[in-house]
Design a protein around this motif. Structure first.
Motif, PDB file in Angstrom:
ATOM      1  N   GLY A 152       0.790  -1.229   0.000  1.00 40.63           N
ATOM      2  CA  GLY A 152       0.000   0.000   0.000  1.00 40.63           C
ATOM      3  C   GLY A 152       0.818   1.272   0.000  1.00 40.63           C
ATOM      4  N   GLU A 153       2.134   1.171   0.044  1.00 41.08           N
ATOM      5  CA  GLU A 153       2.990   2.351   0.064  1.00 41.08           C
ATOM      6  C   GLU A 153       3.881   2.383  -1.173  1.00 41.08           C
ATOM      7  OE1 GLU A 153       2.743   4.710   2.156  1.00 41.08           O
ATOM      8  OE2 GLU A 153       1.629   3.815   3.824  1.00 41.08           O
ATOM      9  N   GLU A 154       4.257   3.593  -1.596  1.00 44.21           N
ATOM     10  CA  GLU A 154       5.189   3.786  -2.692  1.00 44.21           C
ATOM     11  C   GLU A 154       6.486   4.379  -2.151  1.00 44.21           C
ATOM     12  OE1 GLU A 154       4.790   2.988  -5.930  1.00 44.21           O
ATOM     13  OE2 GLU A 154       2.811   2.123  -5.501  1.00 44.21           O
ATOM     14  N   MET A 155       7.580   4.058  -2.794  1.00 48.03           N
ATOM     15  CA  MET A 155       8.878   4.585  -2.377  1.00 48.03           C
ATOM     16  C   MET A 155       8.902   6.106  -2.483  1.00 48.03           C
ATOM     17  SD  MET A 155      12.654   3.565  -3.854  1.00 48.03           S
ATOM     18  CE  MET A 155      12.570   4.535  -5.374  1.00 48.03           C
ATOM     19  N   GLN A 156       9.409   6.754  -1.445  1.00 49.60           N
ATOM     20  CA  GLN A 156       9.544   8.204  -1.404  1.00 49.60           C
ATOM     21  C   GLN A 156      11.022   8.583  -1.459  1.00 49.60           C
ATOM     22  OE1 GLN A 156       6.751  10.236  -1.295  1.00 49.60           O
ATOM     23  NE2 GLN A 156       5.566   8.339  -1.417  1.00 49.60           N
ATOM     24  N   TYR A 157      11.284   9.821  -1.903  1.00 53.30           N
ATOM     25  CA  TYR A 157      12.637  10.353  -1.935  1.00 53.30           C
ATOM     26  C   TYR A 157      12.757  11.459  -0.891  1.00 53.30           C
ATOM     27  CZ  TYR A 157      12.899   8.100  -6.520  1.00 53.30           C
ATOM     28  OH  TYR A 157      12.876   7.189  -7.547  1.00 53.30           O
ATOM     29  N   ALA A 158      13.796  11.401  -0.105  1.00 48.69           N
ATOM     30  CA  ALA A 158      14.041  12.446   0.880  1.00 48.69           C
ATOM     31  C   ALA A 158      15.528  12.772   0.902  1.00 48.69           C
ATOM     32  CB  ALA A 158      13.574  12.003   2.270  1.00 48.69           C
TER      33      ALA A 158
END
Length: 461
Positions: A392-398
């Protein structure tokens, strides 16, 4: 995890089940590793503690079938652990990085439980290095064990576990430059950052670099009675305070003569209320600087006074201080050369020294900033792996305000290599503070993700 009957789904479920079954062993091993007081400051901490931690890692690699396992004596007087696990012929090579050295525990009395004794509390495992970065060592081992138990590791794996990352003394960077073939790989996974939030899969796409300087100010041959000489005698501590204050604008922004801010952050944003909670800012106290929080902590320079040598309040005498010393850190964003920033910082402090005081500024550590190529195939493979490991989650960039100097060294040595940064140091981990902890759920999910990444990357290579 999905229970669909496709081969891919079955493989995913098998990896997840294998990692889950290994978690009790992972806790035991992390407890063993945390027990070593492996702080690479050998003036204050025993060298043999770090050497024992290095041997623990080396033994773990040998037990998993790694070849050429070695304790590398790096130029800063510490040891890094290296080993190679050969994969199928023609398979790509992946370098897995973590570090076994840790920050000092600070005030051990302030810890709820002993810092070098892994303790479970409220669903988290507490101990110095549990997240940063002994947990990263365990994460790599879990991923590899799960793959070995599920058909084999489909890539050649190199592991490097550094022994002085927290000190910023550059031992492994220098060693890598002297032995440029040692760490060569198609892809490099740095297991030393963390998710933006527990349960939100995040890769770190930028790191600020760092320069560290010591400042010594002297004004008198010796301390003087403040009643007899105060008011005319130049106070070295007061001079130092003025110099350090010159590094801040009125709103708290960092000011170093000649140093530019850099562009605004374009990516995952950091809500101010979330930052206040994560940083545990006291009610009524303002944040410093301007721009978005993401700008301030990921994309702009940030100066921090790490320590001052001066008399403590308890036992202080009415004296004008003859000398004072400080340790100052300057974080610099991608696009700023750390060596140039170091020169600007040193020049700024010398320029802002009042009353003709004698000042000596010397470099104590340095690391370049880093920016990743997020459009590479390895990032696509990691995105898919994290999507599965975190349903249910997508990879994020930080970004990350901290520094991992080795990243820039590896990027320069191997410009074709893809570099990804993941890890266990999400905000609740409180790395570098008292009561550091790791989420066992994050350790489990990221180990699954790393295993799936290695398998997916091999298929797509």
């Amino acid at each position: 995890m999905s229970t669909q009957s496709t081969p891919a789904a079955a493989g995913t479920q098998s990896i997840a089940e294998r990692v889950a079954a290994m978690m009790p062993r992972a806790r035991t091993e992390l407890a063993e590793l945390v027990a070593f007081r492996s702080v690479a400051d050998f003036e204050q901490f025993p060298r043999d503690e770090s050497e024992a931690a290095a041997e623990w890692v080396a033994s773990a690699l040998r037990a998993e079938g790694f070849q050429d396992v070695a304790l590398l004596d790096t130029p800063d007087g510490t040891q890094s652990v290296y080993g190679v696990l050969p994969g199928p012929e023609g398979a790509p090579t992946v370098l897995l990085y973590a570090h076994y050295d840790v920050q000092p525990p600070l005030d051990e009395e302030a810890w709820t439980t002993p810092p070098f004794e892994l303790t479970e509390r409220n669903g988290r495992w507490y101990g110095r290095g549990a997240a940063d970065c002994k947990g990263g060592v365990i994460m790599h081992l879990l991923a590899l064990r799960a793959l070995k138990a599920d058909g084999g590791v489909p890539v050649t794996v190199k592991v490097i576990a550094e022994g002085s990352e927290e000190q910023g003394t550059g031992g492994l960077e220098q060693y890598a430059e002297q032995h440029p073939e040692l760490l060569r790989a198609d892809t490099i996974v740095i297991g030393d950052t963390g998710n933006f939030r527990v349960g939100l899969p995040t890769v770190t796409s930028t790191l600020r670099g760092m320069t560290l300087v010591r400042v010594q100010v002297d004004t008198l041959e010796g301390n003087l009675h403040s009643g007899q000489f105060g008011g005319a005698a130049p106070d070295a501590l007061a001079a130092l305070v003025r110099m350090l204050d010159s590094l801040r604008a009125e709103d708290g922004s960092t000011v170093v003569d000649g140093l530019t801010e850099g562009p605004a952050w374009e990516g995952l944003q950091y809500a101010e209320e979330d930052f206040r909670r994560d940083a545990k800012v006291l009610d009524g106290v303002e944040l410093i600087g301007s721009g978005t929080v993401a700008d301030r902590v990921w994309a702009r320079p940030a100066v921090t006074v790490l320590g001052i040598d001066c008399p403590p309040v308890v036992g202080a005498t009415p004296s004008v201080q003859a000398g004072a010393r400080a340790l100052v850190s300057l974080r610099v964003p991608p696009g700023v050369d750390a060596a140039e920033a170091n020169e600007l910082l040193m020049a700024h402090l010398e320029r802002h020294t009042p009353w003709g005081a004698r000042v000596r500024v010397e470099q104590a550590g340095q690391g370049q900033p880093f920016s990743a190529d997020t459009a590479s195939p390895a990032y696509a493979a990691m995105a898919e792996a994290l999507r599965v490991a975190y349903p249910g989650e997508e990879m994020q960039y930080a970004g990350q305000g901290g520094s991992i100097p080795l990243c820039s060294t590896l990027a320069a040595l191997y410009p074709e290599a893809e570099i990804l940064l993941i890890g266990l140091s999400e905000p609740e981990a409180q790395i570098h503070a008292v009561n550091e902890s790791v989420s066992p759920e994050e350790l489990e999910r990221l180990s699954v993700a790393e295993a799936l990444f290695l398998r997916g990357y091999a298929k797509g290579h």
